[in-house]
Design a protein around this motif. Structure first.
Motif, PDB file in Angstrom:
ATOM      1  N   GLU A 299      -8.917 -50.678  36.141  1.00  0.00           N
ATOM      2  CA  GLU A 299      -9.855 -49.587  35.887  1.00  0.00           C
ATOM      3  C   GLU A 299     -10.564 -49.770  34.553  1.00  0.00           C
ATOM      4  O   GLU A 299     -11.775 -49.560  34.444  1.00  0.00           O
ATOM      5  CB  GLU A 299      -9.102 -48.255  35.916  1.00  0.00           C
ATOM      6  N   ARG A 300      -9.808 -50.179  33.529  1.00  0.00           N
ATOM      7  CA  ARG A 300     -10.439 -50.413  32.235  1.00  0.00           C
ATOM      8  C   ARG A 300     -11.416 -51.559  32.300  1.00  0.00           C
ATOM      9  O   ARG A 300     -12.463 -51.541  31.646  1.00  0.00           O
ATOM     10  CB  ARG A 300      -9.367 -50.703  31.177  1.00  0.00           C
ATOM     11  N   SER A 301     -11.131 -52.547  33.115  1.00  0.00           N
ATOM     12  CA  SER A 301     -12.030 -53.693  33.246  1.00  0.00           C
ATOM     13  C   SER A 301     -13.339 -53.284  33.903  1.00  0.00           C
ATOM     14  O   SER A 301     -14.421 -53.741  33.511  1.00  0.00           O
ATOM     15  CB  SER A 301     -11.352 -54.800  34.056  1.00  0.00           C
ATOM     16  N   LYS A 302     -13.253 -52.412  34.927  1.00  0.00           N
ATOM     17  CA  LYS A 302     -14.477 -51.947  35.601  1.00  0.00           C
ATOM     18  C   LYS A 302     -15.355 -51.132  34.662  1.00  0.00           C
ATOM     19  O   LYS A 302     -16.571 -51.275  34.639  1.00  0.00           O
ATOM     20  CB  LYS A 302     -14.096 -51.122  36.822  1.00  0.00           C
ATOM     21  N   LYS A 303     -14.705 -50.235  33.877  1.00  0.00           N
ATOM     22  CA  LYS A 303     -15.480 -49.402  32.964  1.00  0.00           C
ATOM     23  C   LYS A 303     -16.107 -50.213  31.849  1.00  0.00           C
ATOM     24  O   LYS A 303     -17.199 -49.908  31.384  1.00  0.00           O
ATOM     25  CB  LYS A 303     -14.589 -48.318  32.372  1.00  0.00           C
ATOM     26  N   GLY A 304     -15.414 -51.233  31.406  1.00  0.00           N
ATOM     27  CA  GLY A 304     -15.949 -52.034  30.302  1.00  0.00           C
ATOM     28  C   GLY A 304     -16.657 -53.282  30.748  1.00  0.00           C
ATOM     29  O   GLY A 304     -16.886 -54.178  29.949  1.00  0.00           O
ATOM     30  N   GLY A 305     -17.034 -53.359  32.035  1.00  0.00           N
ATOM     31  CA  GLY A 305     -17.675 -54.577  32.528  1.00  0.00           C
ATOM     32  C   GLY A 305     -19.027 -54.825  31.903  1.00  0.00           C
ATOM     33  O   GLY A 305     -19.403 -55.946  31.583  1.00  0.00           O
ATOM     34  N   VAL A 306     -19.848 -53.735  31.702  1.00  0.00           N
ATOM     35  CA  VAL A 306     -21.195 -53.887  31.136  1.00  0.00           C
ATOM     36  C   VAL A 306     -21.122 -54.373  29.704  1.00  0.00           C
ATOM     37  O   VAL A 306     -21.815 -55.306  29.308  1.00  0.00           O
ATOM     38  CB  VAL A 306     -21.944 -52.549  31.223  1.00  0.00           C
TER      39      VAL A 306
END
Length: 314
Positions: free
Chosen positions: A250-257
């Motif tokens: 989940e943290r990876s998806k949110k910080g992908g940009v």
């Protein structure tokens, strides 16, 4: 007048006895196996001189008992001056120290009670006497005569002792509690001493935030880059999708940009560094050339543009 009288065949007599062990918790062991050995001999390195089996009375000839003790009735009981009577005349005291034991260090699960007898005898010209005895004897005429007799004897004495134990769960718990408490005291003492000897000791020992963050960062990186997935496929293991792994995803998806932006910025910075390196190499190759001053209307050179862009980026 004085004379010596001897008991014939005293060393051919037999010593016969029974023995038993009773404990405070009610166990009674009758005639356990007993091993006789000379005092001073190591039980672990030498064989017993004589063994009597369990559940039978002990019968041992006095000649064998004397041999185990290292005594010879026909030898001289020498004193400090090197002279003395024969042991057969002076007598001797044979001491048997019997130790009972059921806790064998070499056989931890063998709880059979056994007896070990260390045998010794007195030397150094000592006379073993029962004390004087006054007797009256009549001669052929009926006249009584008084005689003083000294009985010098072959004396045998026993001393019993030893250690016999039984497993007790309550005692085990007490010992574990005491050991745990002692470990806690040791840790407290060492920590107190370390406070004075090591700077920032509490943070070094108890603060593991850096280790935790490092581990979490490594797990997050391995999951984002697919390292865990590839290793699971390589080893045939299934990747555990627990709460920790889901939170990392989940943290990876949110910080992908932001991660993508950071990657582009890193590549731009690396490219600019390569260009700057090429320019510096060119300047070093021609040190005689001096920079030309540019007027207000002149165009910006490539090196100046690169320097300006780097300053703006920083």
């Amino acid at each position: 007048y004085a004379s010596n009288a001897f008991v014939p065949g005293v060393d051919q007599m037999r010593l016969v006895f029974d023995h038993q062990v009773s404990t405070t918790w009610g166990d009674v062991v009758g005639n356990p196996a007993i091993e006789f050995r000379r005092t001073g001999e190591a039980a672990a390195s030498t064989e017993a001189r004589l063994t009597s089996p369990a559940k039978s009375d002990v019968g041992i000839p006095l000649a064998d008992l004397l041999s185990i003790a290292g005594a010879d009735l026909d030898a001289t009981n020498a004193g400090s001056d090197g002279s003395g009577p024969l042991f057969r005349l002076s007598g001797t005291h044979v001491k048997i120290n019997v130790a009972y034991d059921n806790m064998h260090s070499t056989r931890p699960f063998d709880y059979e009670t056994k007896a070990f007898a260390d045998v010794s005898h007195t030397t150094g010209g000592v006379w073993t006497s029962l004390g004087p005895k006054m007797v009256w004897k009549a001669d052929a005429t009926g006249t009584l005569h008084q005689f003083q007799r000294y009985h010098y004897a072959l004396r045998v004495s026993f001393v019993f002792g030893g250690t016999v134990g039984v497993f007790d769960f309550f005692t085990l718990l007490i010992n574990l509690a005491v050991a745990t408490g002692m470990l806690g005291v040791a840790v407290t003492v060492v920590d107190a001493a370390s406070e004075y000897l090591v700077s920032n000791f509490d943070d070094q020992k108890y603060d593991d935030r850096n280790d935790f963050m490092t581990l979490e960062a490594l797990k997050e990186y391995a999951l984002e880059q697919g390292i865990l997935d590839r290793y699971a496929a390589k080893t045939g293991m299934e990747l555990l999708d627990d709460d920790v792994m889901r939170a990392i995803r989940e943290r990876s998806k949110k910080g992908g940009v932001s991660l993508a932006k950071g990657k582009v910025a890193d590549e731009t910075w690396a490219s600019e560094r390569r260009v700057q390196g090429d320019l510096e190499a060119g300047v070093r190759a021609s040190p005689a050339k001096r920079p030309v001053r540019r007027g207000a209307g002149d165009a910006e050179t490539a090196a100046e543009k690169l320097a300006r862009e780097q300053a703006e980026f920083l």
